[in-house]
Design an enzyme around this catalytic site. Structure first.
Site, PDB file in Angstrom:
ATOM      1  N   ASP A 714       0.857  -1.188   0.000  1.00 59.01           N
ATOM      2  CA  ASP A 714       0.000   0.000   0.000  1.00 59.01           C
ATOM      3  C   ASP A 714       0.886   1.228   0.000  1.00 59.01           C
ATOM      4  OD1 ASP A 714      -2.225   1.550  -0.066  1.00 59.01           O
ATOM      5  OD2 ASP A 714      -2.876   1.154   1.985  1.00 59.01           O
ATOM      6  N   GLU A 752       2.119   6.386  -7.293  1.00 59.22           N
ATOM      7  CA  GLU A 752       1.411   5.234  -6.741  1.00 59.22           C
ATOM      8  C   GLU A 752       2.100   3.924  -7.086  1.00 59.22           C
ATOM      9  OE1 GLU A 752      -0.861   2.990  -4.648  1.00 59.22           O
ATOM     10  OE2 GLU A 752      -1.386   5.112  -4.718  1.00 59.22           O
ATOM     11  N   ASP A 784      -3.212  -2.914  -2.299  1.00 59.11           N
ATOM     12  CA  ASP A 784      -4.245  -1.935  -1.984  1.00 59.11           C
ATOM     13  C   ASP A 784      -3.838  -0.577  -2.555  1.00 59.11           C
ATOM     14  OD1 ASP A 784      -6.505  -0.794  -1.002  1.00 59.11           O
ATOM     15  OD2 ASP A 784      -5.991  -1.006   1.119  1.00 59.11           O
ATOM     16  N   HIS A 914      -0.567  -0.812   5.027  1.00 62.55           N
ATOM     17  CA  HIS A 914      -1.178   0.514   5.177  1.00 62.55           C
ATOM     18  C   HIS A 914      -0.673   1.209   6.441  1.00 62.55           C
ATOM     19  CE1 HIS A 914      -4.244   3.661   5.409  1.00 62.55           C
ATOM     20  NE2 HIS A 914      -4.473   3.255   6.648  1.00 62.55           N
TER      21      HIS A 914
END
Length: 939
Positions: A714, A752, A784, A914
């Site tokens: 993530d 990203e 994710d 995350h």
């Protein structure tokens, strides 16, 4: 016919005086041809140079005299690959009706003649309905004017080709990732579990079956404001008709215009002349991704006609169903999207809310200036405002505040788009009839809308007047008012029954609005009034294993925390050498913590010795100086009792203990340690966190896969300060999923896609080998943070990094994309009442995509509000996991997050990644010490 006449006929028929572009595959020629006297042989010779952008132009004083024969022209066309020929013709992606197929049409045969450049005539009605013809006209990317006459060398750098406009997520929705997965080509649905009938917040859509026609629209001079572009184009509604959809750059029509290229002239209110050029682009089938984008635009246009207020992408009811008190008002609104699924096109609609404070940013500034000393007021005001999202009612837009400009005020001037200078006071009076009373207030600074993929594009700051800006969201004072929060939660947290009623009323209002219906019926677009009924399955309960016992996660287990507290942990770490820091004001709280620790640790199997206790001041420097003196390489854990939740102090402590003096640490706010009935529960959670941070484990589940590593990935993006993005990479390093390797990668702001996956995976494999003494047979990745429009980018960029390393070690890979931010909701109907689906509900049909190996899982169970499912999409799989295995495995991993005694929304490795990315990006902002990589220090 002689050769000269034949050549002349070919040139006049195919090219004439048009400027055309022949697009070759990557690394080949891009040749811009104009006029009828070009040096064709020189163009062919340029094909020898890869990646060359080559422009040939006639010059009045030096015309090109050499030509090639028509057979050579045909050879140029047939030498291109099928993909290049498709691109050169501007061929549209076609879907079969009613089900979608993979994008791309078959290429022309090698002997096929080049397609004419002029758009073909409109097909007969019988041929055009329901299907587009195989040949599509070339989509022109340049303007209406011929390119500037440039020298040959200059043409290499100044080729005037306009870049393709992005088409949002619809451009990549048709990426067919399932076609390469042989084991699910025929069926991707599972069979395990008990069948359950569900309702979804989707309404079936009836859509037009005719072919639509897309036209590109260009303005000269260029107009940036979309509303103005639409108003200027609407002056010619008699030319293209009222049945049209305009997105700001292109126009969709149900019929073909008489001319494929035309020029229109419009006038602005001030009398200025704007030239509008209309180019025919392509024909679109009813289910083409571009058509879906236009359907959404049409639907939003209909919502505007229903007195709904648009803020961002959603629409809100300003006067109906509104929560309001003296300091806040909450608007109820709707988020909508028209998207295709396996068997039908549906409208997904869900209820959303917008929280708007009644005080302005100016009110916050004046209150702070009155209550604080002048020396600290600016600093405190910046803390209150920077990072907030503010709403400007005069134009219904939101802005993120990144700074405060104390050197400027509404008296200052700025340049308008026409170059004239005007003060902020006069501008808001003339444009919006807004009166600014305080001419000395500072201005808020916003960088505009931050978009991924535009990190290298400088954003021009936007200056805002605080008096006209209303902060959104809740303030700290509101959150601390329990009664107020309870009332607000009751308004915003809708149960399934309330949600169904609101959505039913919403669709009913659409059908009752005559203006909205007139707009939709022009395109034969209509919506069902009943929620979509689908079928799902409930997976079996998962068994949790601890050291000496196990328990089931079924509904009979109400308190997972109590169950895990009364049994020895799976792997308990002793507290032999640990440090406790506290301030003198909260010595009682620190001692209460110690007493509770002595009560809960024995039953959990943790051996704890007395802590070395040190009293410090509340200043961050006092904590760090003390830690520098008392922490040694043999220290197991550092516990800091903090006087409050002040972020700067917490960040400084964590930065020191994660980078300069690496040791696991636990920070506790003193107010949570007040002796009472809840202290034992709080202490249990603290002990479990401490145990995990030292490398211990709380419980485990049996995944059913042998020698398999599980990875979560993530990214964290600092959209306020625009610092470097952080990619979190967390991998299990033993078969029981009790040991984890954590790595982070620093990237450019907003990036990203992760670049350093190979090195992260190699470090994880080394850690696995140290624990297991042999490499894993397979790796399962849960990714994710990416949207549907980035699937192809993952296949092209991230997955090859992993495959290249794993292929050398003969390890198989499964790559699963996790998506939490979805608007789909599921309900269970029982005796005319609606409830949330039980934990473990799987949906793998009807609302999934035909091109994807995807499914939904409702992993959590909630009695309050409406539970949100999680969407999973298997885009790469050489492990060949069947649907039942991957669904059962994913659900089990939702039980393995050690920071919460219960089931979470996503698999544990995904949530660990995350937490890691957020912790590093938000708190320490530097790479942690490598010695901490084998423990969950960021929990």
């Amino acid at each position: 016919m002689g050769e000269k006449e034949w050549e002349s006929t070919i040139f006049s028929h195919f090219w004439g005086n048009l400027t055309t572009t022949l697009s070759f595959t990557t690394g080949m020629l891009l040749c811009r041809l104009g006029g009828s006297q070009c040096d064709w042989k020189r163009c062919i010779a340029s094909n020898l140079f890869p990646c060359l952008k080559y422009e040939v132009k006639d010059s009045p004083g030096n015309p090109c005299s050499s030509r090639v024969s028509p057979l050579q022209v045909i050879a140029i066309r047939t030498a291109m690959t099928g993909r290049a020929r498709t691109r050169s013709r501007g061929r549209a992606r076609h879907w079969n009706i009613p089900q979608a197929v993979a994008p791309g049409a078959a290429a022309a045969s090698p002997g096929q003649q080049p397609a004419p450049l002029q758009p073909r005539s409109q097909p007969p009605l019988g041929e055009g309905r329901g299907a587009a013809a195989p040949e599509q006209p070339r989509e022109r990317r340049g303007g209406a004017q011929p390119p500037e006459q440039l020298p040959l060398a200059a043409g290499l750098q100044a080729l005037p080709v306009r870049p393709r406009r992005p088409a949002g997520i619809f451009q990549d929705l048709v990426v067919n990732t399932r076609e390469s997965l042989e084991h699910v080509k025929h069926s991707k649905t599972g069979s395990e579990g008990e069948v359950i009938v569900l309702l979804a917040n989707h309404f079936q859509v009836t859509y037009p079956l005719w072919v639509a026609y897309k036209y590109n629209i260009d303005y000269k001079p260029d107009i940036k404001n979309i509303d103005l572009r639409e108003n200027l184009l609407y002056q010619h509604v008699s030319t293209f008709g009222r049945c049209h959809i305009f997105d700001g750059n292109s126009l969709l029509l149900p019929r073909r215009l008489q001319s494929s290229n035309m020029e229109l002239v419009s006038r602005t209110r001030s009398g200025g002349i704007v030239k509008i050029t209309v180019h025919f682009s392509k024909e679109l089938r009813p289910t083409h991704p571009d058509c879906l984008r236009y359907y959404n635009i049409l639907f939003r246009r209909a919502l505007k006609m229903m007195n709904l207020k648009q803020i961002g992408r959603n629409f809100y009811e300003k006067t109906k169903r509104m929560f309001c008190n003296n300091s806040l008002e909450a608007w109820r609104g709707y988020v909508t999207s028209v998207l295709p699924y396996e068997h039908s096109l549906t409208l997904c609609s869900d209820v959303c809310h917008k929280l708007l404070r009644l005080e302005t940013a100016y009110d916050i500034i004046t209150k702070a200036e009155k209550s604080l000393k002048s020396k600290r007021s600016r600093e405190e005001i910046s803390k209150k405002l920077v990072g907030l999202t503010v709403f400007t009612r005069y134009n219904n837009r939101t802005y993120k505040v990144v700074a405060i400009n104390w050197d400027q005020s509404p008296r200052n001037t700025f340049k308008k788009s026409d170059g004239r200078e005007i003060t902020f006071v006069d501008y808001y009076m003339q444009q919006y009839n807004q009166i600014i009373t305080d001419l000395n207030q500072p201005l808020l600074v916003s960088q505009g809308r931050w978009r991924r993929g535009q990190r290298n594009v400088p954003q021009e700051p936007v200056l805002l007047v605080p008096q006209l800006c209303y902060p959104t969201g809740l303030s700290d004072e509101m959150r601390q008012n329990s009664k107020y929060m309870s009332e607000l939660t009751g308004f915003m947290q809708l149960n399934p029954k309330q949600r169904k009623v609101d959505l039913g009323n919403f669709v009913g209002d659409i059908n009752k609005s005559q203006r909205a219906q007139n707009e939709l019926q022009r395109w034969n677009l209509s919506f069902d009034t009943e929620l979509l009924s689908i079928s799902g399955r409930i997976l079996k309960n998962v068994k949790i294993f601890q050291r000496d016992s196990s328990f089931d996660t079924g509904p009979q287990i109400r308190d997972w925390l109590r169950e895990s507290r009364n049994t020895p942990l799976l792997s308990a770490k002793s507290l032999s050498n640990w440090v406790l820091l506290y301030t003198g004001e909260y010595v009682i709280n620190a001692r209460a913590l110690l007493r509770s620790l002595h009560r809960v640790t024995p039953t959990m199997g943790i051996t704890m010795r007395s802590a070395r206790m040190y009293e410090v001041n509340d200043d961050p420097r006092s904590y760090i100086d003390t830690l520098r003196d008392c922490v040694t390489p043999h220290t197991d854990m550092v516990v800091c009792v903090l006087p409050d939740g002040e972020k700067y102090r917490y960040n400084e402590i964590k930065r020191f203990l994660c980078i300069h003096c690496p040791v696991p640490s636990q920070c506790v706010i003193a107010e949570t340690l007040i002796p009472g009935s809840t202290l034992l529960t709080i202490t249990t959670k603290i002990v479990q966190q401490m145990n995990c941070k030292m490398g211990g484990a709380l419980w485990k589940v049996e995944t059913g896969l042998q020698k398999t590593m599980f990875i979560g990935i993530d990214c964290f993006h600092d959209i306020i300060n625009r610092q470097k993005s952080i990619a979190g990479f967390v991998a299990s390093t033993n078969e029981e999923l009790t040991k984890w390797c954590s790595q982070c990668v620093f990237q450019e702001p907003g990036q990203e896609l992760v670049d350093g996956l190979s090195s992260c995976l190699e470090a994880a494999l080394d850690s696995w080998f140290r624990n297991v003494q042999e490499q894993p047979d397979s790796v399962v990745v849960y990714r994710d943070g990416v949207g549907d429009g980035q699937l192809q980018a993952l296949l092209d960029h991230e997955i090859p990094q992993l495959v290249n390393l794993l292929r050398k070690r003969q390890v198989k890979l499964t790559f699963i994309v996790v998506k939490k931010r979805i608007n789909t909701r599921f309900f269970v109907e029982c005796q005319e009442h609606l409830y949330n689906p039980p934990s473990g509900t799987v949906i793998d049909a009807a609302l999934t995509r035909e091109e994807w190996y995807d499914f939904y899982i409702v992993s959590q169970f909630s009695k309050h509000g409406t539970v949100t499912p999680t969407h999973y999409n298997v885009i790469y799989d050489t492990v060949c996991l069947d649907p039942d295995t991957v669904q059962r495995l994913t659900y089990k991993l939702c039980h393995m997050y050690y920071n919460f005694p219960g089931i979470i929304r996503v698999p544990a490795p995904c949530h660990y990644a995350h937490k890691l990315a957020y912790f590093v990006g938000q708190n320490i902002q530097q790479e942690p010490h490598n010695s901490l990589s084998d423990c969950l220090y960021y929990l």
